[in-house]
Write a protein that holds these residues in place. Structure first.
Motif, PDB file in Angstrom:
ATOM      1  N   LEU A  93       0.829  -1.207   0.000  1.00 47.19           N
ATOM      2  CA  LEU A  93       0.000   0.000   0.000  1.00 47.19           C
ATOM      3  C   LEU A  93       0.865   1.259   0.000  1.00 47.19           C
ATOM      4  CD1 LEU A  93      -2.936  -1.015   2.377  1.00 47.19           C
ATOM      5  CD2 LEU A  93      -2.883  -0.946  -0.117  1.00 47.19           C
ATOM      6  N   ARG A  94       1.995   1.216   0.696  1.00 49.49           N
ATOM      7  CA  ARG A  94       2.916   2.358   0.660  1.00 49.49           C
ATOM      8  C   ARG A  94       3.437   2.577  -0.751  1.00 49.49           C
ATOM      9  NH1 ARG A  94       7.986   2.772  -0.008  1.00 49.49           N
ATOM     10  NH2 ARG A  94       8.366   0.533   0.295  1.00 49.49           N
ATOM     11  N   ILE A  95       3.828   1.503  -1.416  1.00 50.32           N
ATOM     12  CA  ILE A  95       4.345   1.591  -2.782  1.00 50.32           C
ATOM     13  C   ILE A  95       3.304   2.185  -3.721  1.00 50.32           C
ATOM     14  CG2 ILE A  95       5.028   0.204  -4.795  1.00 50.32           C
ATOM     15  CD1 ILE A  95       6.406  -1.708  -2.801  1.00 50.32           C
ATOM     16  N   LEU A  96       2.094   1.669  -3.674  1.00 55.05           N
ATOM     17  CA  LEU A  96       1.039   2.153  -4.573  1.00 55.05           C
ATOM     18  C   LEU A  96       0.679   3.600  -4.271  1.00 55.05           C
ATOM     19  CD1 LEU A  96      -1.290  -0.981  -4.699  1.00 55.05           C
ATOM     20  CD2 LEU A  96       0.445  -0.278  -6.359  1.00 55.05           C
ATOM     21  N   ARG A  97       0.630   3.940  -2.997  1.00 55.74           N
ATOM     22  CA  ARG A  97       0.303   5.316  -2.603  1.00 55.74           C
ATOM     23  C   ARG A  97       1.347   6.300  -3.116  1.00 55.74           C
ATOM     24  NH1 ARG A  97      -0.764   3.967   2.250  1.00 55.74           N
ATOM     25  NH2 ARG A  97       1.316   4.344   3.074  1.00 55.74           N
ATOM     26  N   GLU A  98       2.611   5.905  -3.083  1.00 62.52           N
ATOM     27  CA  GLU A  98       3.690   6.806  -3.492  1.00 62.52           C
ATOM     28  C   GLU A  98       3.808   6.938  -5.011  1.00 62.52           C
ATOM     29  OE1 GLU A  98       7.269   5.425  -1.685  1.00 62.52           O
ATOM     30  OE2 GLU A  98       6.691   6.053   0.344  1.00 62.52           O
ATOM     31  N   ILE A  99       3.456   5.888  -5.748  1.00 66.48           N
ATOM     32  CA  ILE A  99       3.716   5.874  -7.188  1.00 66.48           C
ATOM     33  C   ILE A  99       2.505   6.231  -8.031  1.00 66.48           C
ATOM     34  CG2 ILE A  99       4.372   4.378  -9.127  1.00 66.48           C
ATOM     35  CD1 ILE A  99       6.212   2.873  -7.214  1.00 66.48           C
ATOM     36  N   LEU A 100       1.321   5.769  -7.639  1.00 68.74           N
ATOM     37  CA  LEU A 100       0.144   5.973  -8.489  1.00 68.74           C
ATOM     38  C   LEU A 100      -0.342   7.420  -8.427  1.00 68.74           C
ATOM     39  CD1 LEU A 100      -1.864   2.689  -7.839  1.00 68.74           C
ATOM     40  CD2 LEU A 100      -0.125   3.176  -9.589  1.00 68.74           C
ATOM     41  N   PRO A 101      -1.020   7.882  -9.479  1.00 65.85           N
ATOM     42  CA  PRO A 101      -1.468   9.276  -9.532  1.00 65.85           C
ATOM     43  C   PRO A 101      -2.435   9.619  -8.397  1.00 65.85           C
ATOM     44  CG  PRO A 101      -1.676   8.217 -11.680  1.00 65.85           C
ATOM     45  CD  PRO A 101      -1.367   7.133 -10.702  1.00 65.85           C
ATOM     46  N   ALA A 102      -2.417  10.886  -8.000  1.00 66.13           N
ATOM     47  CA  ALA A 102      -3.381  11.359  -7.005  1.00 66.13           C
ATOM     48  C   ALA A 102      -4.790  11.117  -7.528  1.00 66.13           C
ATOM     49  CB  ALA A 102      -3.160  12.851  -6.746  1.00 66.13           C
ATOM     50  N   GLY A 103      -5.666  10.719  -6.636  1.00 65.25           N
ATOM     51  CA  GLY A 103      -7.042  10.435  -7.033  1.00 65.25           C
ATOM     52  C   GLY A 103      -7.295   8.968  -7.328  1.00 65.25           C
ATOM     53  N   THR A 104      -6.222   8.188  -7.477  1.00 65.01           N
ATOM     54  CA  THR A 104      -6.394   6.744  -7.669  1.00 65.01           C
ATOM     55  C   THR A 104      -6.901   6.130  -6.375  1.00 65.01           C
ATOM     56  OG1 THR A 104      -4.556   6.679  -9.240  1.00 65.01           O
ATOM     57  CG2 THR A 104      -5.247   4.580  -8.271  1.00 65.01           C
ATOM     58  N   ARG A 105      -7.939   5.329  -6.475  1.00 60.42           N
ATOM     59  CA  ARG A 105      -8.458   4.635  -5.286  1.00 60.42           C
ATOM     60  C   ARG A 105      -7.699   3.323  -5.129  1.00 60.42           C
ATOM     61  NH1 ARG A 105     -14.193   3.441  -6.378  1.00 60.42           N
ATOM     62  NH2 ARG A 105     -13.509   3.390  -8.551  1.00 60.42           N
ATOM     63  N   ILE A 106      -7.202   3.076  -3.931  1.00 62.00           N
ATOM     64  CA  ILE A 106      -6.351   1.915  -3.691  1.00 62.00           C
ATOM     65  C   ILE A 106      -7.013   1.009  -2.650  1.00 62.00           C
ATOM     66  CG2 ILE A 106      -4.101   1.106  -2.880  1.00 62.00           C
ATOM     67  CD1 ILE A 106      -2.974   3.841  -3.774  1.00 62.00           C
ATOM     68  N   LEU A 107      -7.166  -0.257  -3.016  1.00 70.35           N
ATOM     69  CA  LEU A 107      -7.750  -1.243  -2.112  1.00 70.35           C
ATOM     70  C   LEU A 107      -6.790  -2.421  -1.979  1.00 70.35           C
ATOM     71  CD1 LEU A 107     -10.032  -2.521  -0.441  1.00 70.35           C
ATOM     72  CD2 LEU A 107     -11.067  -3.304  -2.593  1.00 70.35           C
ATOM     73  N   GLY A 108      -6.216  -2.568  -0.804  1.00 74.68           N
ATOM     74  CA  GLY A 108      -5.374  -3.730  -0.551  1.00 74.68           C
ATOM     75  C   GLY A 108      -6.233  -4.928  -0.194  1.00 74.68           C
ATOM     76  N   THR A 109      -5.911  -6.074  -0.759  1.00 75.19           N
ATOM     77  CA  THR A 109      -6.623  -7.298  -0.405  1.00 75.19           C
ATOM     78  C   THR A 109      -5.621  -8.415  -0.166  1.00 75.19           C
ATOM     79  OG1 THR A 109      -6.866  -8.357  -2.596  1.00 75.19           O
ATOM     80  CG2 THR A 109      -8.418  -6.596  -2.039  1.00 75.19           C
ATOM     81  N   HIS A 110      -6.019  -9.371   0.633  1.00 74.17           N
ATOM     82  CA  HIS A 110      -5.203 -10.568   0.837  1.00 74.17           C
ATOM     83  C   HIS A 110      -6.112 -11.785   0.827  1.00 74.17           C
ATOM     84  CE1 HIS A 110      -2.334 -13.126   3.551  1.00 74.17           C
ATOM     85  NE2 HIS A 110      -2.458 -13.601   2.320  1.00 74.17           N
ATOM     86  N   PRO A 111      -6.222 -12.462  -0.306  1.00 74.06           N
ATOM     87  CA  PRO A 111      -6.959 -13.734  -0.334  1.00 74.06           C
ATOM     88  C   PRO A 111      -6.195 -14.771   0.487  1.00 74.06           C
ATOM     89  CG  PRO A 111      -6.619 -12.817  -2.538  1.00 74.06           C
ATOM     90  CD  PRO A 111      -5.700 -12.083  -1.616  1.00 74.06           C
ATOM     91  N   LEU A 112      -6.850 -15.321   1.492  1.00 75.22           N
ATOM     92  CA  LEU A 112      -6.184 -16.282   2.376  1.00 75.22           C
ATOM     93  C   LEU A 112      -6.312 -17.703   1.814  1.00 75.22           C
ATOM     94  CD1 LEU A 112      -7.309 -14.829   5.820  1.00 75.22           C
ATOM     95  CD2 LEU A 112      -5.157 -14.479   4.619  1.00 75.22           C
TER      96      LEU A 112
END
Length: 241
Positions: A93-112
């Motif tokens: 999530l840190r990586i995506l937050r830092e690299i993706l454009p502002a306004g991109t919605r980010i959803l972390g998931t972990h299929p167990l």
């Protein structure tokens, strides 16, 4: 997410293909992977076309996430929902937050679950959702619950990684040790042995990339790993006294 949603799936390895199998009946699915040229139930397309979809799923190893994020960033639609499926959450999530454009919605998931544990289907399996601030995950949770029959859990990334340090990092570590011992089949066993053997079997075909991600990219795993080996050494010392 509705049945008419368009999804771009990037990464068509073992888990990506498992995801495609279950998503294709419900969505207009396209996918991209430089090493795999076909997609179960969907169409293989270029990276920029897959990244331009309103929902983009990144089924790539944590080690490759930054490079993929940089590659898709110029092609993302405004307000796109980007979903990752990594086994750890704070770092992705840190990586995506830092690299993706502002306004991109980010959803972390972990299929167990994975291809082995979900060989008979995903219904009844668990998945954790870790939405970034301001991201509404209800529609995703509803689809996963109602259409795929998954058991959905909501969490923040730090709580997820703390939990997974024991639930996943420790159990994978023990299972890998058992696998590396190369034990032969026994003519008779106990129930406890059978459970250990089953745990080892479930992770035996996991990639080294996945194992390293679980152990090295979870900031809470190293301390638990040290405690485990320290306890094992102390137990060994007790047995040789």
């Amino acid at each position: 997410m509705t049945q008419t949603s368009q999804i771009g799936l990037i990464g068509l390895g073992a888990f990506g293909r498992l995801a495609a199998t279950h998503l294709a009946p419900h969505f207009d699915l396209v996918g991209h992977d430089p090493s795999v040229r076909d997609l179960p139930g969907g169409r293989w397309v270029s990276l920029d076309e897959a990244a331009a979809r309103p929902v983009v799923i990144l089924a790539v190893p944590v080690q490759a996430l930054a490079g993929v994020a940089e590659a898709i960033a110029p092609h993302l639609a405004s307000g796109a929902l980007v979903i990752d499926v990594a086994s750890v959450k704070l770092e992705p999530l840190r990586i995506l937050r830092e690299i993706l454009p502002a306004g991109t919605r980010i959803l972390g998931t972990h299929p167990l679950f994975g291809p082995q544990s979900a060989a008979q289907g995903v219904a009844g399996q668990s998945i954790v959702l870790c939405p970034e601030a301001g991201v509404e995950a209800d529609c995703v949770a509803e689809f996963l619950t109602d259409r795929l029959g998954l058991d959905v859990h909501l969490s923040d990334a730090d709580t997820h990684d703390r939990t997974m340090a024991s639930v996943q990092a420790l159990t994978h570590l023990v299972s890998k040790v058992i696998t590396d011992l190369g034990l032969t089949d026994a003519p008779y066993t106990t129930r406890s042995y059978d459970l250990l053997a089953e745990a080892a079997r479930l992770v035996a075909e996991d990639s080294d990339e996945l194992f390293r991600a679980i152990e090295r990219h979870n900031p809470h795993a190293a301390d638990l790993r040290r405690r485990f080996f320290d306890a094992a050494r102390k137990l060994d010392e007790r047995l040789v006294d």
